[in-house]
Design a protein around this motif. Structure first.
Motif, PDB file in Angstrom:
ATOM      1  N   HIS A  42       0.830  -1.208   0.000  1.00 14.17           N
ATOM      2  CA  HIS A  42       0.000   0.000   0.000  1.00 14.17           C
ATOM      3  C   HIS A  42       0.865   1.259   0.000  1.00 14.17           C
ATOM      4  O   HIS A  42       0.603   2.195  -0.759  1.00 14.17           O
ATOM      5  CB  HIS A  42      -0.916   0.003   1.221  1.00 14.17           C
ATOM      6  CG  HIS A  42      -1.759   1.241   1.309  1.00 14.17           C
ATOM      7  ND1 HIS A  42      -2.848   1.469   0.500  1.00 14.17           N
ATOM      8  CD2 HIS A  42      -1.638   2.350   2.108  1.00 14.17           C
ATOM      9  CE1 HIS A  42      -3.370   2.644   0.777  1.00 14.17           C
ATOM     10  NE2 HIS A  42      -2.658   3.201   1.750  1.00 14.17           N
ATOM     11  N   GLN A  46       1.307   4.300  -3.295  1.00  8.98           N
ATOM     12  CA  GLN A  46       0.789   5.654  -3.174  1.00  8.98           C
ATOM     13  C   GLN A  46       1.723   6.671  -3.828  1.00  8.98           C
ATOM     14  O   GLN A  46       2.936   6.597  -3.658  1.00  8.98           O
ATOM     15  CB  GLN A  46       0.576   6.029  -1.701  1.00  8.98           C
ATOM     16  CG  GLN A  46      -0.319   5.062  -0.949  1.00  8.98           C
ATOM     17  CD  GLN A  46      -1.603   4.773  -1.696  1.00  8.98           C
ATOM     18  OE1 GLN A  46      -2.361   5.684  -2.053  1.00  8.98           O
ATOM     19  NE2 GLN A  46      -1.858   3.496  -1.956  1.00  8.98           N
ATOM     20  N   GLU A  48       2.103   9.695  -2.958  1.00 13.75           N
ATOM     21  CA  GLU A  48       2.656  10.551  -1.908  1.00 13.75           C
ATOM     22  C   GLU A  48       2.812   9.746  -0.619  1.00 13.75           C
ATOM     23  O   GLU A  48       2.135   8.730  -0.432  1.00 13.75           O
ATOM     24  CB  GLU A  48       1.739  11.762  -1.646  1.00 13.75           C
ATOM     25  CG  GLU A  48       1.510  12.656  -2.859  1.00 13.75           C
ATOM     26  CD  GLU A  48       2.770  13.387  -3.287  1.00 13.75           C
ATOM     27  OE1 GLU A  48       3.657  13.553  -2.417  1.00 13.75           O
ATOM     28  OE2 GLU A  48       2.863  13.785  -4.457  1.00 13.75           O
ATOM     29  N   VAL A  50       2.322   8.381   3.129  1.00 12.28           N
ATOM     30  CA  VAL A  50       1.070   8.195   3.875  1.00 12.28           C
ATOM     31  C   VAL A  50       1.389   7.946   5.346  1.00 12.28           C
ATOM     32  O   VAL A  50       2.479   7.474   5.683  1.00 12.28           O
ATOM     33  CB  VAL A  50       0.251   7.023   3.310  1.00 12.28           C
ATOM     34  CG1 VAL A  50      -0.273   7.343   1.918  1.00 12.28           C
ATOM     35  CG2 VAL A  50       1.071   5.739   3.270  1.00 12.28           C
ATOM     36  N   ASP A  54      -3.520   6.444   7.887  1.00 11.66           N
ATOM     37  CA  ASP A  54      -4.011   6.261   6.513  1.00 11.66           C
ATOM     38  C   ASP A  54      -3.912   4.799   6.096  1.00 11.66           C
ATOM     39  O   ASP A  54      -4.818   4.252   5.468  1.00 11.66           O
ATOM     40  CB  ASP A  54      -3.190   7.109   5.533  1.00 11.66           C
ATOM     41  CG  ASP A  54      -3.372   8.598   5.741  1.00 11.66           C
ATOM     42  OD1 ASP A  54      -4.445   8.995   6.228  1.00 11.66           O
ATOM     43  OD2 ASP A  54      -2.430   9.364   5.429  1.00 11.66           O
TER      44      ASP A  54
END
Length: 415
Positions: A42, A46, A48, A50, A54
């Motif tokens: 995960h 992303q 950006e 996290v 989140d």
């Protein structure tokens, strides 16, 4: 003699095999392994950084579980903590998580017709070391070329930023058919049944690196539309067209490169565009790469073999007839090969890479027109031709990424 008969309860127990429950510790270990992979995947996916909160919300983990696993991944050097974000409310500011830099490194290598390259790349996609040699390796001797590549690898591995990182492995991209760690045939290099590992062993063995082999178009396809390992592709399914003197393709469906039964999928360059055309290095006539290969486009345009793509673009923009004819013929041949592939695979997105990327603006109009005519489903699913970055050695990056992505997919194995 009295007879002892089993009670119904005991008979039931003895007549059926009993399933053995896995030990609690094994189940917990398996769950932890899966959750570490989920969390790492995960974060890497992303665009950006996290926060732990989140991650917990996105994965369905409790905050305490996500925080504990994130701590483990940070300690292992797979994730890193960045400076806390400014607090927007009560409580401590969130600490963003991102792929770690400089901790794990993979070595990508490549030999192609016009260059050899070595790159050391970390989990963030940062290139820690790079060596590129431009030369003519067409019809070359692997016993002379591969030791030169080994020297480049030795230089890259000796740099402090690489030497102090944990080595994941090494992979080499080659422009030909690769099976069971052997290059079966690379027509443009003139190589057959070559095992590169003995030539590179002296450079790689001191760091315990195992060398993996792969097709350069398949490795190049891994980097298309992405900025770092394990990031999502900009298009989930596409045909990545790699260009040098030959034309290869990496076929990606839902983010996975399709290798075929023997690993030979994607040889679009050897689809016959004209049965009466020039003889190809594969032994057939009129293959796509006989019209769209780098040197052959330049020759057809009346340019020197050493000319850059910008010179061809300039000649085309100036309306020079030879350049116009060369580009048209290349677009037509690519249309034949790609049209056949799209009709079979139902993947209408094409990404141009290699030497075709800087030519995309002059190739695209005629290529897309050719595809609209040849692709049966084009009325409902219009073929799209896009361009990746104009990195001339994407396969060497993809070779390294292929190994780094194994760390993200199973971080527990590296902890």
């Amino acid at each position: 003699m009295s007879e002892i008969r089993p009670t119904p309860e005991s008979a039931s127990r003895t007549s059926r095999p009993q399933a053995c429950a896995a030990p609690v510790s094994a189940r917990q270990s398996s769950l932890r392994t899966a959750n570490l992979a989920l969390l790492a995947g995960h974060v890497f996916a992303q665009p950006e950084p996290v926060s732990r909160a989140d991650v917990a919300a996105a994965t369905g983990m409790t905050r305490s579980t996500a925080s504990r696993l994130a701590d483990d991944l940070v300690s292992a050097g797979i994730l890193s903590e960045l400076e806390p974000s400014p607090a927007s409310g009560p409580g401590r500011p969130a600490v963003p998580l991102a792929p770690a830099r400089g901790t794990f490194v993979a070595i990508g290598l490549e030999v192609n017709v016009s260059r050899m390259a070595v790159r050391a790349i970390d989990l963030s996609g940062q290139v820690l070391a790079e060596r590129v040699v431009l030369d003519d390796f067409e019809a070359s001797d692997p016993a002379q070329v591969l030791p030169r590549l080994a020297e480049l690898a030795t230089e890259a591995l000796a740099l402090d930023t690489v030497r102090h990182a944990r080595k994941v492995g090494a992979a080499i991209a080659l422009p030909g058919l690769v099976s069971h760690e052997t290059l079966l045939r690379a027509p443009n290099l003139g190589w057959e049944r070559i095992d590169p590992r003995p030539f590179l062993a002296e450079a790689l063995q001191p760091d315990g690196l195992v060398l993996h082999l792969g097709n350069e178009a398949n490795f190049g396809a891994l980097t298309a539309g992405r900025s770092r390992p394990a990031a999502p592709h900009s298009a989930p399914s596409y045909i990545y067209l790699s260009g040098e003197n030959g034309i290869g393709a990496g076929i990606v469906r839902e983010g996975q490169v399709m290798l075929g039964v023997s690993g030979f999928a994607g040889e679009i360059g050897h689809i016959q565009a004209d049965p009466t055309g020039p003889l190809c290095t594969c032994g057939n006539r009129g293959c796509v790469e006989r019209y769209a290969g780098r040197q052959l486009i330049l020759a057809a345009a009346g340019l020197e073999p050493t000319a850059g793509p910008d010179q061809l673009v300039a000649a085309w923009e100036a309306g020079e007839p030879q350049a116009r004819r060369a580009v048209t013929r290349a677009a037509q041949a690519l249309g034949v090969g790609l049209g056949a592939a799209i009709n079979i695979l139902d993947i209408p997105t094409v990404i141009l890479g290699g030497h075709l990327a800087p030519l995309s603006e002059i190739l695209r109009p005629e290529l897309e027109a050719e595809l609209r005519q040849r692709v049966l489903s084009s009325r409902w699913s219009v073929p799209e031709v896009i361009t990746t970055s104009q990195d001339q050695t994407p396969a060497v990056t993809g070779a390294a990424w292929s190994l780094l992505e194994e760390v993200v997919a199973d971080p527990a194995a590296w902890m």
